[in-house]
Design an enzyme around this catalytic site. Structure first.
Site, PDB file in Angstrom:
ATOM      1  N   CYS A 105       9.908 -63.382  32.833  1.00 13.18           N
ATOM      2  CA  CYS A 105      10.074 -63.712  31.409  1.00 13.18           C
ATOM      3  C   CYS A 105       9.387 -62.650  30.549  1.00 13.18           C
ATOM      4  CB  CYS A 105       9.483 -65.092  31.141  1.00 13.18           C
ATOM      5  SG  CYS A 105       9.388 -65.544  29.406  1.00 13.18           S
ATOM      6  N   CYS A 108       6.946 -64.021  27.984  1.00 12.88           N
ATOM      7  CA  CYS A 108       5.730 -64.511  28.649  1.00 12.88           C
ATOM      8  C   CYS A 108       4.772 -63.365  28.931  1.00 12.88           C
ATOM      9  CB  CYS A 108       6.078 -65.197  29.961  1.00 12.88           C
ATOM     10  SG  CYS A 108       7.183 -66.596  29.830  1.00 12.88           S
TER      11      CYS A 108
END
Length: 185
Positions: A105, A108
């Site tokens: 991600c 993230c």
């Protein structure tokens, strides 16, 4: 001879070029060390007035009572580890922040260092952790009720309290997390 470091508040004068000697100079309440053998270079003249290049000094700054700029978040590996962390935080009556993320991600990965800087602000009040959802058992992910990433949750007294799902700009997420933490600190 004068040495000026990257920070203009750190200034050291009269550096002595003696072998095996470590120099200390005071600067704005902190200290500045110039130990031998590293990559800092300058010219000086020896007793015969020959110009010699020295490349074996390094500037290091250290400050008394300084606060860290970031605190590395600890990982949570399984449900038992989470239970241990929650019981310890409950004994201290401290909230914890858990960043549920994944290595694939992009948001993230971008958000994690910003959360580590935020962790430095709350160093003594809140402990920060992260969970890589692809490296832990799915029972832990289900326990956190995670459907989107990144998800940042606050847990206090052994219970989930509030969360921010961070699919937007990182600075907005950090502001929302900061507001969320303020409610429980």
């Amino acid at each position: 001879m004068s040495v000026l470091a990257a920070n203009s508040h750190i200034f050291c004068r009269e550096v002595h070029q003696r072998e095996h000697q470590q120099q200390f100079c005071s600067a704005a309440g902190g200290s500045f060390a110039l130990p031998k053998s590293s990559g800092f270079g300058f010219f000086y003249r020896n007793r015969d007035s020959k110009k010699i290049l020295r490349r074996d000094l390094k500037a290091e700054a250290f400050w008394p009572e300084s606060r860290p700029t970031f605190v590395e978040m600890e990982s949570i590996n399984d449900s038992d580890h989470l239970d241990h962390i929650l019981s310890h935080a409950q004994q201290l009556s401290q909230p914890i922040v858990i960043d549920w993320m994944a290595a694939w991600c992009r948001k993230c990965i971008y958000l994690k260092p910003k959360l580590e800087k935020l962790a430095a602000e709350y160093e003594t009040k809140v402990k920060f952790y992260y969970v890589d959802v692809n490296k832990v058992p799915q029972t832990l992910v289900k326990r956190g009720n995670i459907s989107k990433m990144p998800t940042i949750q606050v847990w206090k007294d052994g219970e989930f309290k509030e969360e921010v799902i961070g699919g937007h700009k990182a600075w907005l997420v950090i502001d929302e997390v900061r507001e969320m933490i303020q409610k429980f600190v």
